[in-house]
Motif scaffolding. Structure first.
Motif, PDB file in Angstrom:
ATOM      1  N   LYS A  51       0.811  -1.225   0.000  1.00 54.42           N
ATOM      2  CA  LYS A  51       0.000   0.000   0.000  1.00 54.42           C
ATOM      3  C   LYS A  51       0.842   1.272   0.000  1.00 54.42           C
ATOM      4  O   LYS A  51       0.360   2.349  -0.323  1.00 54.42           O
ATOM      5  CB  LYS A  51      -0.893   0.036   1.261  1.00 54.42           C
ATOM      6  CG  LYS A  51      -2.181  -0.735   1.142  1.00 54.42           C
ATOM      7  CD  LYS A  51      -3.061  -0.490   2.360  1.00 54.42           C
ATOM      8  CE  LYS A  51      -3.516   0.924   2.503  1.00 54.42           C
ATOM      9  NZ  LYS A  51      -4.949   1.156   2.304  1.00 54.42           N
ATOM     10  N   SER A 138      -8.292  -0.957   3.805  1.00 52.69           N
ATOM     11  CA  SER A 138      -8.916  -0.890   2.496  1.00 52.69           C
ATOM     12  C   SER A 138      -7.862  -1.228   1.430  1.00 52.69           C
ATOM     13  O   SER A 138      -6.689  -0.890   1.584  1.00 52.69           O
ATOM     14  CB  SER A 138      -9.490   0.503   2.266  1.00 52.69           C
ATOM     15  OG  SER A 138      -8.520   1.498   2.543  1.00 52.69           O
ATOM     16  N   ASN A 140      -6.418  -0.271  -1.268  1.00 46.89           N
ATOM     17  CA  ASN A 140      -6.011   0.795  -2.187  1.00 46.89           C
ATOM     18  C   ASN A 140      -4.625   1.279  -1.779  1.00 46.89           C
ATOM     19  O   ASN A 140      -4.213   1.083  -0.641  1.00 46.89           O
ATOM     20  CB  ASN A 140      -6.992   1.971  -2.097  1.00 46.89           C
ATOM     21  CG  ASN A 140      -7.171   2.439  -0.659  1.00 46.89           C
ATOM     22  OD1 ASN A 140      -7.976   1.863   0.092  1.00 46.89           O
ATOM     23  ND2 ASN A 140      -6.410   3.448  -0.249  1.00 46.89           N
ATOM     24  N   SER A 146     -10.700   4.418  -2.005  1.00 45.03           N
ATOM     25  CA  SER A 146     -10.955   3.029  -1.604  1.00 45.03           C
ATOM     26  C   SER A 146     -11.731   2.273  -2.686  1.00 45.03           C
ATOM     27  O   SER A 146     -12.522   2.861  -3.411  1.00 45.03           O
ATOM     28  CB  SER A 146     -11.761   2.988  -0.304  1.00 45.03           C
ATOM     29  OG  SER A 146     -11.033   3.578   0.747  1.00 45.03           O
ATOM     30  N   HIS A 224      -6.598  12.077   2.157  1.00 42.51           N
ATOM     31  CA  HIS A 224      -6.958  10.670   2.125  1.00 42.51           C
ATOM     32  C   HIS A 224      -8.043  10.521   1.087  1.00 42.51           C
ATOM     33  O   HIS A 224      -8.704  11.467   0.725  1.00 42.51           O
ATOM     34  CB  HIS A 224      -7.496  10.262   3.496  1.00 42.51           C
ATOM     35  CG  HIS A 224      -6.851   9.012   4.018  1.00 42.51           C
ATOM     36  ND1 HIS A 224      -5.771   9.055   4.859  1.00 42.51           N
ATOM     37  CD2 HIS A 224      -7.130   7.715   3.812  1.00 42.51           C
ATOM     38  CE1 HIS A 224      -5.427   7.816   5.153  1.00 42.51           C
ATOM     39  NE2 HIS A 224      -6.229   6.978   4.541  1.00 42.51           N
TER      40      HIS A 224
HETATM   41 MG    MG Z   1      -8.287   3.155   3.908  1.00 41.19          MG
END
Ligand code: MG
Ligand code: TXA
Length: 347
Positions: A51, A138, A140, A146, A224
């Protein structure tokens, strides 16, 4: 049924990969998760590497239900029991003191652990077959949008994830509500589809708003859930003017609105996400991904209405819009000040 057999086979393959220390992406009712055996710190570290997520950001341990408190938490307070009873399985994550056997790789070295019992049938089958906790953020890249469909996970990671269990579109579409049950009073850390009043109907004492003593919840850092195209939040009444600033200059612009466009324009890509909060949330991330591909200079997101039904969507939109190179529309377009971009730890 053939479909059933295939799912069973895929679940068995996923369990094998998890046991071998590999990552598996799986559907939940909120968003897709990128899972690892929560008992295997090496496997959990692979999540962070893939990630691009700082190792100090803890991940949620997915479990089947509140019987898991014994294994993963300690001193689970009455409020956690009540909330789990009311909302599990479902889109609620509970932060508690961690049990002695929980690895630092999962908790980011903190003394707390986040637990969630998802309701998605594929997630539950996977947890049942695996027989233990699955650590999963998540699925992503860090700071990115996400995934709410299996294809989104593949867009994010390509073949770097060996197996993506396809459970179709996530029903809710936004990440779980997070409540911290650490400390004297429970506190809402991240809004989700379970609203504050629903939580308070079970546990009236729940607080909201920032707490200086609260455990870090990096999902709550400003930048985010961002597409690559800058996102700019625009009040409803200025949406059309803001859009025209671009189309008049023959620059491409993308719009995420709650109503249909009043005119068509070849420089404009407009998505009408509707005015119902559950449907808006369900489609939000897919819509951001679609608009991100429009080749536009900016995504203008119409502000969502007041009211707690919109809290989760408003929170994610605000974060998607909060980045250094984002543009802000207030009469004119101006770059946000440097430093608005913060993917690091909370202080
Ligand atoms: Mg997340
Ligand atoms: O709906 C969801 O919660 C999805 C699905 C896959 O379950 N998961 C998810 O995970 O959104 P993630 O990692 O993207 O967001 C989890 C948030 C992060 O902000 C993380 O920092 C916070 O939960 N968190 C995890 N453990 C924590 C802890 N011990 N204390 C405080 N926050 C924690």
């Amino acid at each position: 049924m053939a479909l059933h057999r295939d799912t069973q086979r895929e679940i068995a393959a996923a369990v094998e990969l998890l046991r071998a220390g590999q990552l598996v992406a799986f559907p939940t009712e909120t968003v897709y998760g990128l899972g690892a055996n929560a008992d295997d710190p090496k496997a959990v570290r692979k999540i962070f590497a893939l990630k691009g997520r700082p190792v100090t950001h803890p991940v949620i341990v997915h479990v089947l239900g509140a019987e898991s408190f014994q294994r993963w938490a300690r001193d689970a307070p009455l409020e956690a029991q009540q909330l789990a009873e009311a909302f599990w399985p479902g889109p609620l994550t509970l932060v508690m003191r961690r049990g002695p056997a929980v690895h630092d790789a999962v908790t980011g070295g903190q003394d707390t652990v986040a637990l969630r019992a998802p309701s998605h049938p594929v997630a539950r089958q996977l947890l049942t077959a695996f027989g233990s906790g699955i650590a999963a953020p998540s699925a992503n890249r860090f700071g990115h949008v996400s995934p709410t469909r299996a294809e989104h996970v593949i867009e994010e990671f390509g073949d770097k994830v060996k197996l993506v269990l396809d459970g179709g579109e996530c029903q809710i579409g936004l990440e779980s509500t997070i409540v911290s049950c650490v400390g004297s009073t429970p506190r809402l850390l991240r809004p989700g589809s379970i609203t504050l009043s629903q939580l308070r109907a079970v546990t009236p004492s729940i607080l909201t708003g920032p707490d200086p003593d609260a455990p870090r919840a990096p999902g709550t850092i400003p930048r985010h859930y961002s597409p690559d195209t800058p996102v700019s939040l625009v009040p409803s009444r200025r949406l059309v003017d803001a859009m025209r600033e671009f189309t008049d200059r023959e620059e491409k612009v993308a719009v995420l609105a709650q109503r249909p466009p009043s005119t068509a324009n070849r420089f404009m890509t407009w998505i009408n996400a509707g005015s119902r909060p559950a449907q808006y949330a369900h489609n939000l991330y897919a819509n951001l991904r679609t608009l991100d591909k429009a080749g536009a200079k900016v995504i203008l997101a119409e502000e969502v209405p007041d009211g707690e039904q919109w809290d989760a969507a408003r929170d994610r939109l605000k974060r998607a819009a909060s980045r250094e190179r984002a543009l802000r529309y207030d009469g004119e377009l101006a770059a946000l000040p440097a430093g608005a971009d913060d993917e690091g730890d909370l202080p």
